[in-house]
Each structure stands twice: as C-alpha cells, then as structure tokens.
Design a protein around this motif. Structure first.
Motif, PDB file in Angstrom:
ATOM      1  N   GLU A  87     -47.895  38.010  32.072  1.00 39.95           N
ATOM      2  CA  GLU A  87     -47.480  37.199  30.927  1.00 39.95           C
ATOM      3  C   GLU A  87     -46.111  37.647  30.426  1.00 39.95           C
ATOM      4  OE1 GLU A  87     -46.666  35.832  27.063  1.00 39.95           O
ATOM      5  OE2 GLU A  87     -47.116  37.949  27.480  1.00 39.95           O
ATOM      6  N   ALA A  88     -45.902  38.954  30.334  1.00 41.64           N
ATOM      7  CA  ALA A  88     -44.620  39.473  29.857  1.00 41.64           C
ATOM      8  C   ALA A  88     -43.498  39.153  30.834  1.00 41.64           C
ATOM      9  CB  ALA A  88     -44.713  40.981  29.635  1.00 41.64           C
ATOM     10  N   LEU A  89     -43.759  39.345  32.138  1.00 34.67           N
ATOM     11  CA  LEU A  89     -42.725  39.133  33.144  1.00 34.67           C
ATOM     12  C   LEU A  89     -42.480  37.658  33.433  1.00 34.67           C
ATOM     13  CD1 LEU A  89     -43.544  42.036  35.620  1.00 34.67           C
ATOM     14  CD2 LEU A  89     -41.785  41.960  33.854  1.00 34.67           C
ATOM     15  N   ALA A  90     -43.341  36.776  32.936  1.00 35.11           N
ATOM     16  CA  ALA A  90     -43.130  35.341  33.101  1.00 35.11           C
ATOM     17  C   ALA A  90     -42.045  34.806  32.166  1.00 35.11           C
ATOM     18  CB  ALA A  90     -44.432  34.581  32.858  1.00 35.11           C
ATOM     19  N   HIS A  91     -41.701  35.565  31.133  1.00 32.82           N
ATOM     20  CA  HIS A  91     -40.668  35.120  30.204  1.00 32.82           C
ATOM     21  C   HIS A  91     -39.305  35.133  30.901  1.00 32.82           C
ATOM     22  CE1 HIS A  91     -42.785  34.854  26.257  1.00 32.82           C
ATOM     23  NE2 HIS A  91     -43.670  35.568  26.921  1.00 32.82           N
ATOM     24  N   PRO A  92     -38.447  34.167  30.590  1.00 31.82           N
ATOM     25  CA  PRO A  92     -37.159  34.045  31.271  1.00 31.82           C
ATOM     26  C   PRO A  92     -36.359  35.343  31.258  1.00 31.82           C
ATOM     27  CG  PRO A  92     -37.557  32.125  29.896  1.00 31.82           C
ATOM     28  CD  PRO A  92     -38.655  33.105  29.588  1.00 31.82           C
ATOM     29  N   GLY A  93     -35.955  35.773  32.442  1.00 32.50           N
ATOM     30  CA  GLY A  93     -35.098  36.945  32.568  1.00 32.50           C
ATOM     31  C   GLY A  93     -35.814  38.272  32.620  1.00 32.50           C
ATOM     32  N   SER A  94     -37.093  38.305  32.243  1.00 32.40           N
ATOM     33  CA  SER A  94     -37.786  39.588  32.145  1.00 32.40           C
ATOM     34  C   SER A  94     -38.048  40.207  33.521  1.00 32.40           C
ATOM     35  CB  SER A  94     -39.107  39.419  31.382  1.00 32.40           C
ATOM     36  OG  SER A  94     -39.671  40.675  31.073  1.00 32.40           O
TER      37      SER A  94
END
Length: 280
Positions: free
Chosen positions: A188-195
């Motif tokens: 969920e965290a790494l799905a955010h743009p650029g993460s």
C-alpha cells in the motif's frame, strides 16, 4: 493502524509512528518494509518504559520524497542523526535500532555522530566495513542488480508487487506461513506515486564496489547485532566483523531469517527490551 505524526529533519518532512514515554528509542525499517514492521517491538518497548519512535524512511509514503534525489549512505545516516535531534528531549542520547537499509543508515549515523547514541542495535546486516565479497554473499545480494535497473519500479508494479513476496520468501525461508497481512501495508505504501521509485533508488545509490567510506568507519558506541539463524547471512559472519567495533559488541542469535523480528516477534521483542534496558 496508528495515524502517523510528522517532523522536519534533514530538509524533509518525515512521517513516524510513536508509542510510550521515557528514554528515546528510534527504529529504522528496511526494504521491502515500512515503519509498521516495528509495531510489536514498539509495544514491548513502550510497556518497558521507553518512547519508541519508528520513522518511514525518506521516500517511503507518507514521508516526503526528496526533490534532489539523494539516497546515498551518508545522506541516510544524516537523516537518522537529524531525526534524533528533532525527536530527542533536552538533548538526550538515543538508542538507534535499524533493520536492512535501516541498519545501513544506523551504522552511518554512528560514524557521523556517535555522541548522539547510547546504543546501536542492528538487524540482519553485519558491519559493512568487515564484509568481504564471496560467491555466497554475491548470490545473496543479487537483488541489488535487479533493483538498480532504471525500470525496476515499473516492472515490479506491473507484476502486482509479486517480486516483493518473492524477496520475503527468499530472505526468510523458514517463514512458511507468511500471511498476506504482513506485506499488505508495504504494498500500500509503495503503491503511492514515486514511493517505489524512491525505494529502488537506495540500491542505485549504493556503489557495487562495496561499502562507502562512512559505512566502513569503526563503530565507537556500544553495539548489539541481531542475526537470524536462517538468514542468508550466517551468524558466524557477525562474529568475523568484531574488529569493526571499538566499544562493547554483542551478537544475539534469534530464530528466523532476514525478517526475524516479524517471524518470531515475541522472542525478538524480549531480547530487544533486554539489550535496550542494559544500554549505558
């Protein structure tokens, strides 16, 4: 899940989780992971009378992605030092705990500002200054090559993050019943743009030739290294790097692999509380 708080450190807006009150313990996560990796350990530390703070590392949502694209070892170490400065009360020294990239950052912080630390605790990463290339080590670290590629993040995302599950299984092979709930917060965290691009940038910033000068510095503060008995780096390697520590140094073997603190949370938390309570 607890709602994160925010603090400005080393020019970035860091998100962090916090539990308890008392002497400061800062816990740094690795990859593929988030600050939630410390949920069980933080609860144990809080119950033992400590203030446990777990930041989301630079670029990991909801922490800010650096505009300058800096993810080198010294910058990560300065992040840890700046976080201690921002979170400490009345200039207190902190116990700094790090796993994986968090351990690498913690070693750098200990070299840059040893006066800020009461104790250095690392998980799954021996002191970089004592590591020597070997076929076994090169094979264990083969993910560096894939994650350094320019299109690594897009490829992992296109595969619905299946590669992250592969890494968890590879690095903690004894964890046979890894629940989806363990990796869901990470995805969920790494799905955010650029993460995810930011997370992969840690690998591109690390030279393939080996540890950087700041990573190679001897550790002058008391230190404890946790080694998983089923990790890809054997506990004996942690004994071989004793020459990199000029103060006290303890190796704690716990069951499990690279993610020993999640695989055996009660065993790990009890040992972590023990060594933190003994910190000078």
């Amino acid at each position: 899940m607890a709602e994160p708080r925010f603090v400005q450190a080393n020019g970035l807006r860091f998100a962090y989780l916090e539990q308890g009150s008392g002497p400061l313990v800062v816990l740094l996560h690795g990859f593929p992971d988030t600050a939630h990796t410390w949920d069980h350990a933080m609860a144990a530390l809080a119950a033992a009378g400590f203030r446990a703070v777990a930041p989301f590392l630079r670029g990991y949502h909801p922490t800010e992605i650096p505009a300058d694209g800096r993810f080198d070892a010294e910058t990560l170490g300065r992040d840890a030092v700046a976080l201690i400065d921002a979170l400490a009360k009345d200039g207190e020294r902190a116990v700094l705990v790090g796993h994986d990239w968090g351990a690498s950052s913690a070693y750098c912080a200990a070299g840059l500002a040893p006066e800020k630390l009461r104790l250095l605790v690392t998980l799954a990463i021996p002191h970089p200054g004592g590591l020597k290339p070997s076929p076994r080590l090169i094979w264990a670290l083969r993910h560096f090559l894939r994650l350094r590629r320019s299109g690594a993040a897009a490829a992992i995302r296109a595969e619905h993050f299946a590669y992250l599950d592969e890494l968890w299984r590879r690095w903690s092979p004894s964890w046979r019943d890894l629940p989806a709930s363990e990796t869901a917060p990470v995805k969920e965290a790494l799905a955010h743009p650029g993460s995810l691009e930011a997370a992969c940038s840690y690998y591109r910033a690390q030279p393939l030739s080996g540890a950087t000068p700041v990573q190679k510095q001897p550790c002058t503060v008391p230190a404890v290294a946790f080694a998983g008995t089923h990790d890809m780096i054997a506990p004996r390697v942690y004994e071989k790097v004793r020459h990199c520590f000029t103060s006290s140094y303890e190796v704690v073997q716990v069951p499990g692999g690279h993610f020993m603190h999640r695989e055996h949370p009660d065993t790990f938390a009890a040992e972590l509380v023990r060594v933190v309570q003994a910190a000078p």
